[in-house]
Design a protein around this motif. Structure first.
Motif, PDB file in Angstrom:
ATOM      1  N   MET A   1       0.447  -1.177   0.165  1.00  9.59           N
ATOM      2  CA  MET A   1       0.183  -0.230   0.154  1.00  9.59           C
ATOM      3  C   MET A   1       0.938   1.282   0.099  1.00  9.59           C
ATOM      4  O   MET A   1       1.985   1.788   0.455  1.00  9.59           O
ATOM      5  CB  MET A   1      -1.376  -0.056   0.840  1.00  9.59           C
ATOM      6  CG  MET A   1      -1.892   1.377   1.515  1.00  9.59           C
ATOM      7  SD  MET A   1      -2.904   1.153   2.749  1.00  9.59           S
ATOM      8  CE  MET A   1      -4.343   0.341   1.525  1.00  9.59           C
ATOM      9  N   ASN A   2       1.083   2.307  -0.448  1.00 13.05           N
ATOM     10  CA  ASN A   2       1.137   3.466  -0.733  1.00 13.05           C
ATOM     11  C   ASN A   2       0.341   4.410   0.104  1.00 13.05           C
ATOM     12  O   ASN A   2      -0.615   4.531   0.465  1.00 13.05           O
ATOM     13  CB  ASN A   2       1.548   3.844  -2.218  1.00 13.05           C
ATOM     14  CG  ASN A   2       0.389   4.422  -2.759  1.00 13.05           C
ATOM     15  OD1 ASN A   2      -0.543   4.397  -2.875  1.00 13.05           O
ATOM     16  ND2 ASN A   2      -0.071   4.027  -4.396  1.00 13.05           N
ATOM     17  N   THR A   3       1.029   6.043  -0.085  1.00  6.62           N
ATOM     18  CA  THR A   3       0.027   6.963   1.301  1.00  6.62           C
ATOM     19  C   THR A   3      -0.944   6.846  -0.078  1.00  6.62           C
ATOM     20  O   THR A   3      -1.814   7.067   0.998  1.00  6.62           O
ATOM     21  CB  THR A   3       1.156   7.597   0.975  1.00  6.62           C
ATOM     22  OG1 THR A   3       2.955   7.357   1.717  1.00  6.62           O
ATOM     23  CG2 THR A   3       1.015   9.337   1.719  1.00  6.62           C
ATOM     24  N   ASP A   4      -0.886   7.518  -1.083  1.00  5.54           N
ATOM     25  CA  ASP A   4      -2.265   7.972  -1.718  1.00  5.54           C
ATOM     26  C   ASP A   4      -3.143   6.831  -1.295  1.00  5.54           C
ATOM     27  O   ASP A   4      -4.260   7.151  -0.953  1.00  5.54           O
ATOM     28  CB  ASP A   4      -2.427   8.073  -2.884  1.00  5.54           C
ATOM     29  CG  ASP A   4      -0.849   9.295  -3.602  1.00  5.54           C
ATOM     30  OD1 ASP A   4      -1.035   9.819  -2.808  1.00  5.54           O
ATOM     31  OD2 ASP A   4      -1.045   9.119  -4.691  1.00  5.54           O
ATOM     32  N   SER A   5      -2.679   6.334  -1.263  1.00  6.74           N
ATOM     33  CA  SER A   5      -3.988   4.785  -1.257  1.00  6.74           C
ATOM     34  C   SER A   5      -4.338   4.174   0.661  1.00  6.74           C
ATOM     35  O   SER A   5      -5.720   4.629   0.412  1.00  6.74           O
ATOM     36  CB  SER A   5      -3.738   3.382  -1.219  1.00  6.74           C
ATOM     37  OG  SER A   5      -3.464   2.833  -3.133  1.00  6.74           O
ATOM     38  N   ALA A   6      -3.755   4.893   1.321  1.00  5.34           N
ATOM     39  CA  ALA A   6      -3.431   4.193   2.559  1.00  5.34           C
ATOM     40  C   ALA A   6      -4.564   5.750   3.500  1.00  5.34           C
ATOM     41  O   ALA A   6      -5.223   5.751   3.723  1.00  5.34           O
ATOM     42  CB  ALA A   6      -2.190   4.729   3.375  1.00  5.34           C
ATOM     43  N   LEU A   7      -4.245   6.891   2.436  1.00  6.99           N
ATOM     44  CA  LEU A   7      -5.131   8.010   2.763  1.00  6.99           C
ATOM     45  C   LEU A   7      -6.372   8.093   2.211  1.00  6.99           C
ATOM     46  O   LEU A   7      -7.538   8.248   2.495  1.00  6.99           O
ATOM     47  CB  LEU A   7      -4.224   9.670   1.380  1.00  6.99           C
ATOM     48  CG  LEU A   7      -3.404  10.232   2.915  1.00  6.99           C
ATOM     49  CD1 LEU A   7      -2.445  10.943   1.988  1.00  6.99           C
ATOM     50  CD2 LEU A   7      -3.792  10.477   3.852  1.00  6.99           C
ATOM     51  N   ALA A   8      -6.932   7.427   1.105  1.00  9.39           N
ATOM     52  CA  ALA A   8      -7.997   7.473   0.296  1.00  9.39           C
ATOM     53  C   ALA A   8      -9.146   6.664   1.754  1.00  9.39           C
ATOM     54  O   ALA A   8     -10.306   6.629   1.774  1.00  9.39           O
ATOM     55  CB  ALA A   8      -7.926   6.625  -0.639  1.00  9.39           C
ATOM     56  N   ALA A   9      -8.241   4.869   1.637  1.00 14.03           N
ATOM     57  CA  ALA A   9      -9.261   4.387   2.692  1.00 14.03           C
ATOM     58  C   ALA A   9      -9.234   4.983   4.528  1.00 14.03           C
ATOM     59  O   ALA A   9     -10.159   4.206   4.509  1.00 14.03           O
ATOM     60  CB  ALA A   9      -7.685   3.030   3.021  1.00 14.03           C
ATOM     61  N   LEU A  10      -8.325   5.258   4.776  1.00  9.79           N
ATOM     62  CA  LEU A  10      -8.769   6.725   6.361  1.00  9.79           C
ATOM     63  C   LEU A  10      -8.997   7.880   5.592  1.00  9.79           C
ATOM     64  O   LEU A  10     -10.557   8.192   6.790  1.00  9.79           O
ATOM     65  CB  LEU A  10      -6.958   7.052   6.467  1.00  9.79           C
ATOM     66  CG  LEU A  10      -5.621   6.301   6.986  1.00  9.79           C
ATOM     67  CD1 LEU A  10      -5.019   6.758   6.990  1.00  9.79           C
ATOM     68  CD2 LEU A  10      -7.306   5.602   8.335  1.00  9.79           C
ATOM     69  N   ALA A  11      -9.991   8.190   4.662  1.00  7.43           N
ATOM     70  CA  ALA A  11     -10.894   9.324   4.349  1.00  7.43           C
ATOM     71  C   ALA A  11     -12.138   8.817   4.139  1.00  7.43           C
ATOM     72  O   ALA A  11     -12.979   8.836   4.802  1.00  7.43           O
ATOM     73  CB  ALA A  11     -10.219   9.967   3.115  1.00  7.43           C
ATOM     74  N   ALA A  12     -12.174   7.382   3.644  1.00  7.82           N
ATOM     75  CA  ALA A  12     -13.703   6.446   3.145  1.00  7.82           C
ATOM     76  C   ALA A  12     -13.773   6.424   4.531  1.00  7.82           C
ATOM     77  O   ALA A  12     -15.494   6.303   5.442  1.00  7.82           O
ATOM     78  CB  ALA A  12     -13.484   5.335   2.752  1.00  7.82           C
ATOM     79  N   LEU A  13     -13.306   6.139   5.694  1.00  2.00           N
ATOM     80  CA  LEU A  13     -13.360   5.227   7.070  1.00  2.00           C
ATOM     81  C   LEU A  13     -13.375   6.312   8.616  1.00  2.00           C
ATOM     82  O   LEU A  13     -14.170   6.444   9.103  1.00  2.00           O
ATOM     83  CB  LEU A  13     -12.603   4.467   7.714  1.00  2.00           C
ATOM     84  CG  LEU A  13     -12.075   3.314   6.731  1.00  2.00           C
ATOM     85  CD1 LEU A  13     -10.938   2.539   7.221  1.00  2.00           C
ATOM     86  CD2 LEU A  13     -13.667   2.463   6.905  1.00  2.00           C
ATOM     87  N   ALA A  14     -13.695   8.271   7.864  1.00  2.00           N
ATOM     88  CA  ALA A  14     -13.727   8.888   8.768  1.00  2.00           C
ATOM     89  C   ALA A  14     -15.200   9.415   8.589  1.00  2.00           C
ATOM     90  O   ALA A  14     -14.750  10.531   8.973  1.00  2.00           O
ATOM     91  CB  ALA A  14     -12.406   9.988   7.936  1.00  2.00           C
ATOM     92  N   HIS A  15     -15.763   8.814   8.459  1.00  2.00           N
ATOM     93  CA  HIS A  15     -17.227   9.275   8.454  1.00  2.00           C
ATOM     94  C   HIS A  15     -18.287   8.275   9.168  1.00  2.00           C
ATOM     95  O   HIS A  15     -17.851   6.685   8.806  1.00  2.00           O
ATOM     96  CB  HIS A  15     -17.832   9.390   6.962  1.00  2.00           C
ATOM     97  CG  HIS A  15     -19.005  10.034   7.353  1.00  2.00           C
ATOM     98  ND1 HIS A  15     -20.420   9.386   7.082  1.00  2.00           N
ATOM     99  CD2 HIS A  15     -20.243  12.077   7.079  1.00  2.00           C
ATOM    100  CE1 HIS A  15     -21.890  10.150   6.917  1.00  2.00           C
ATOM    101  NE2 HIS A  15     -21.309  10.954   7.088  1.00  2.00           N
ATOM    102  N   PRO A  16     -19.181   8.322  10.121  1.00  2.00           N
ATOM    103  CA  PRO A  16     -19.686   7.224  10.750  1.00  2.00           C
ATOM    104  C   PRO A  16     -20.319   6.058  10.089  1.00  2.00           C
ATOM    105  O   PRO A  16     -20.502   5.316  10.509  1.00  2.00           O
ATOM    106  CB  PRO A  16     -21.244   8.419  12.230  1.00  2.00           C
ATOM    107  CG  PRO A  16     -20.101   9.969  12.106  1.00  2.00           C
ATOM    108  CD  PRO A  16     -19.067   9.832  10.567  1.00  2.00           C
ATOM    109  N   THR A  17     -21.035   6.637   9.154  1.00  2.00           N
ATOM    110  CA  THR A  17     -21.896   5.637   8.326  1.00  2.00           C
ATOM    111  C   THR A  17     -20.715   4.415   7.738  1.00  2.00           C
ATOM    112  O   THR A  17     -21.476   3.548   7.674  1.00  2.00           O
ATOM    113  CB  THR A  17     -22.720   6.008   7.522  1.00  2.00           C
ATOM    114  OG1 THR A  17     -23.752   6.582   8.328  1.00  2.00           O
ATOM    115  CG2 THR A  17     -23.466   5.503   6.972  1.00  2.00           C
ATOM    116  N   ARG A  18     -19.931   5.559   7.032  1.00  2.00           N
ATOM    117  CA  ARG A  18     -19.021   4.153   6.753  1.00  2.00           C
ATOM    118  C   ARG A  18     -18.124   3.708   7.315  1.00  2.00           C
ATOM    119  O   ARG A  18     -17.999   1.985   7.601  1.00  2.00           O
ATOM    120  CB  ARG A  18     -18.856   5.141   5.523  1.00  2.00           C
ATOM    121  CG  ARG A  18     -19.266   5.787   4.465  1.00  2.00           C
ATOM    122  CD  ARG A  18     -17.934   6.598   2.931  1.00  2.00           C
ATOM    123  NE  ARG A  18     -17.476   7.566   3.563  1.00  2.00           N
ATOM    124  CZ  ARG A  18     -17.771   9.246   3.486  1.00  2.00           C
ATOM    125  NH1 ARG A  18     -18.577   9.686   3.098  1.00  2.00           N
ATOM    126  NH2 ARG A  18     -16.250   9.940   3.873  1.00  2.00           N
TER     127      ARG A  18
END
Length: 109
Positions: A1-18
Motif C-alpha cells: 500500500m502506498n501513501t495515496d491508497s492509505a489516505l483514500a482508505a482512511l478518508a473513506a473510514l472517517a465518516h460514522p456511517t462508512r
C-alpha cells in the motif's frame, strides 16, 4: 500500500456511517451482507447509503458480488491488512516489541 491508497482508505473510514458499515462487513466476513440489509441497518435512504458505499468501494474497502438477485457487499480484508501494515510498519522502527500491545489486543478477543 502506498501513501495515496492509505489516505483514500482512511478518508473513506472517517465518516460514522462508512466506518460502521465497514465494521459490520468485517463482522460478517466471509459471507457478507446484502445491500438491502446494510441500508436498513443504517437508517438512511437507499440513495444516500449508496453514496457512502461508493466511497468505500472506490477506496478498495468493499467488494460487491452478485448472488442471484441480491447484491452482496463484502469487506476487502486484504485492503484492511495492507492499511494496518502500512500504518504499523514504520512506527515501530524495526522494534517489534513496540507493536506487541497492538498484537496482544488483536489476539485477545
Amino acid at each position: 500500500m502506498n501513501t495515496d491508497s492509505a489516505l483514500a482508505a482512511l478518508a473513506a473510514l472517517a465518516h460514522p456511517t462508512r466506518l460502521e458499515t465497514f465494521r459490520q462487513l468485517i463482522r460478517h466476513e466471509p459471507e457478507g451482507l446484502s445491500t438491502g440489509a446494510l441500508v436498513a441497518a443504517s437508517g438512511l435512504s437507499q440513495s444516500t447509503f449508496s453514496t457512502h458505499l461508493a466511497v468505500l468501494a472506490k477506496a478498495g474497502l468493499v467488494i460487491a458480488e452478485k448472488r442471484g438477485r441480491q447484491q452482496i457487499q463484502r469487506a476487502d480484508v486484504s485492503t484492511l491488512v495492507a492499511l494496518m501494515t502500512f500504518l504499523a510498519r514504520d512506527c515501530c522502527q524495526g522494534r517489534a516489541e513496540l507493536c506487541e500491545p497492538l498484537l496482544a489486543e488483536l489476539t485477545c478477543c
